[in-house]
Design a protein around this motif. Structure first.
Motif, PDB file in Angstrom:
ATOM      1  N   LYS A  17      45.837  33.886  45.414  1.00  0.00           N
ATOM      2  CA  LYS A  17      45.697  32.452  45.135  1.00  0.00           C
ATOM      3  C   LYS A  17      46.835  31.934  44.255  1.00  0.00           C
ATOM      4  O   LYS A  17      47.452  30.903  44.556  1.00  0.00           O
ATOM      5  N   THR A  18      47.109  32.623  43.165  1.00  0.00           N
ATOM      6  CA  THR A  18      48.159  32.168  42.253  1.00  0.00           C
ATOM      7  C   THR A  18      49.525  32.244  42.927  1.00  0.00           C
ATOM      8  O   THR A  18      50.348  31.330  42.796  1.00  0.00           O
ATOM      9  N   THR A  19      49.752  33.295  43.682  1.00  0.00           N
ATOM     10  CA  THR A  19      51.029  33.424  44.398  1.00  0.00           C
ATOM     11  C   THR A  19      51.216  32.250  45.351  1.00  0.00           C
ATOM     12  O   THR A  19      52.307  31.659  45.426  1.00  0.00           O
ATOM     13  N   PHE A  53      48.715  25.463  34.727  1.00  0.00           N
ATOM     14  CA  PHE A  53      48.800  26.912  34.798  1.00  0.00           C
ATOM     15  C   PHE A  53      47.501  27.566  34.362  1.00  0.00           C
ATOM     16  O   PHE A  53      46.783  27.036  33.505  1.00  0.00           O
ATOM     17  N   GLN A  54      47.271  28.757  34.932  1.00  0.00           N
ATOM     18  CA  GLN A  54      46.070  29.510  34.570  1.00  0.00           C
ATOM     19  C   GLN A  54      46.053  29.787  33.057  1.00  0.00           C
ATOM     20  O   GLN A  54      45.011  29.783  32.440  1.00  0.00           O
ATOM     21  N   PHE A  55      47.227  30.031  32.474  1.00  0.00           N
ATOM     22  CA  PHE A  55      47.279  30.337  31.039  1.00  0.00           C
ATOM     23  C   PHE A  55      47.999  29.239  30.266  1.00  0.00           C
ATOM     24  O   PHE A  55      48.707  29.504  29.301  1.00  0.00           O
ATOM     25  N   ALA A  77      46.578  23.216  40.495  1.00  0.00           N
ATOM     26  CA  ALA A  77      45.765  23.583  39.331  1.00  0.00           C
ATOM     27  C   ALA A  77      45.149  24.967  39.543  1.00  0.00           C
ATOM     28  O   ALA A  77      44.370  25.167  40.467  1.00  0.00           O
ATOM     29  N   ASP A  78      45.536  25.892  38.674  1.00  0.00           N
ATOM     30  CA  ASP A  78      45.078  27.277  38.810  1.00  0.00           C
ATOM     31  C   ASP A  78      43.871  27.493  37.903  1.00  0.00           C
ATOM     32  O   ASP A  78      44.021  27.546  36.687  1.00  0.00           O
ATOM     33  N   GLU A  79      42.698  27.596  38.480  1.00  0.00           N
ATOM     34  CA  GLU A  79      41.440  27.771  37.742  1.00  0.00           C
ATOM     35  C   GLU A  79      41.294  26.718  36.637  1.00  0.00           C
ATOM     36  O   GLU A  79      41.105  27.059  35.474  1.00  0.00           O
TER      37      GLU A  79
END
Ligand code: ADP
Ligand code: MG
Length: 242
Positions: free
Chosen positions: A54-56, A99-101, A172-174
């Motif tokens: 997913k992130t990739t 970002f996720q982080f 939007a990642d998570e």
């Protein structure tokens, strides 16, 4: 549908996209033969287990990473063979990334983190920084530094930052991963409003309930898209519960 219509503003078209990390025995096939065609203005949820790619996928759509092969057209731009050095320009012109982080700049306050992106991109409006911080429930945290904010608060600053430049496409990642239900719902409302304003949103989530607000659900497994479903009656974000 004519070609331009699927790829203007927040539209996306990927054909035969592969991405491998490492080589030989250690090779990880993060994406295998990805085909996607999404018109502008849709809210898309990408669902899949951890490690499914997913992130990739998001990073390749947003020009953060390049694919090994395949064709990638995002927001009317063919970025398939762009040299990495020019992808920053593409991102600043078209993409809002959550970002996720979080990736907030530690030495800047919440509001400055948003303003600096508005200045860097030359898009959006500095005055909206405060408005967006209020929309994500952080009106009273504008002058706090990231280290003085919880994970969920940092995530909300990151979302406000992505929206401040009025991008064609929000990735939007998570985005609700670190949030309680009430603040998560506020964030989902903002994302739904973004698509209603004609922008595209692609949101990675683990949560089937969150995915119900999407116009389209893309399911990934082992680097492949295994299903794409159109949701003809998406749940209103204001009513979502998990
Ligand atoms: P997800 O976001 O669905 O959890 P990712 O896209 O982060 O999945 O990862 C897909 C696969 O690619 C995983 O097996 C992961 O370990 C691998 N991977 C991701 N990034 C890298 C990297 N920079 N180097 C090596 N392997 C990676
Ligand atoms: Mg991920």
């Amino acid at each position: 549908m004519d070609e331009g219509a699927t790829t203007t503003r927040g539209g996306i078209r990927l054909l035969g996209v592969h991405k491998t990390y490492g080589s030989g025995e250690a090779a990880v096939h993060a994406l295998r033969d990805i085909d996607i065609d999404i018109p502008a203005g849709e809210l898309v949820a990408v669902l899949g287990a951890s490690g499914s790619g997913k992130t990739t996928l998001l990073n390749i759509i947003g020009g953060i990473e390049s694919a090994d092969s395949g064709s990638i057209v995002v927001a009317g731009q063919d970025i398939s063979d762009r040299p990495p050095a020019t992808l920053g320009e593409f991102r600043r012109a078209h993409i809002g990334f959550v970002f996720q982080f979080f990736n907030l700049i530690p030495s800047l306050t919440a509001r400055e983190n948003i303003e600096v992106l508005v200045e860097l991109t030359g898009r959006g409006d500095r005055a909206r920084a405060q408005e967006l911080l209020s929309a994500v429930g952080l009106a009273d945290r504008a002058n706090h530094f990231p280290a003085q904010l919880s994970g969920g608060q940092q995530q909300r600053v990151s979302i406000a930052r992505a929206l401040a430049t009025d991008p064609d496409l929000v990735l939007a990642d998570e985005p609700t991963g670190a949030l309680d239900v009430a603040t998560g719902r506020d964030v989902l409302k903002l994302l739904q409003q973004t698509t209603r304003a004609g922008r595209g949103v692609i949101m990675v989530t683990h949560n089937e309930v969150v995915a119900e607000i999407a116009d389209r659900v893309v399911r990934m497994r082992d680097g492949r898209i295994v299903a794409t479903e159109r949701n003809t009656a998406p749940t209103d974000a204001a009513a979502v519960r998990w």
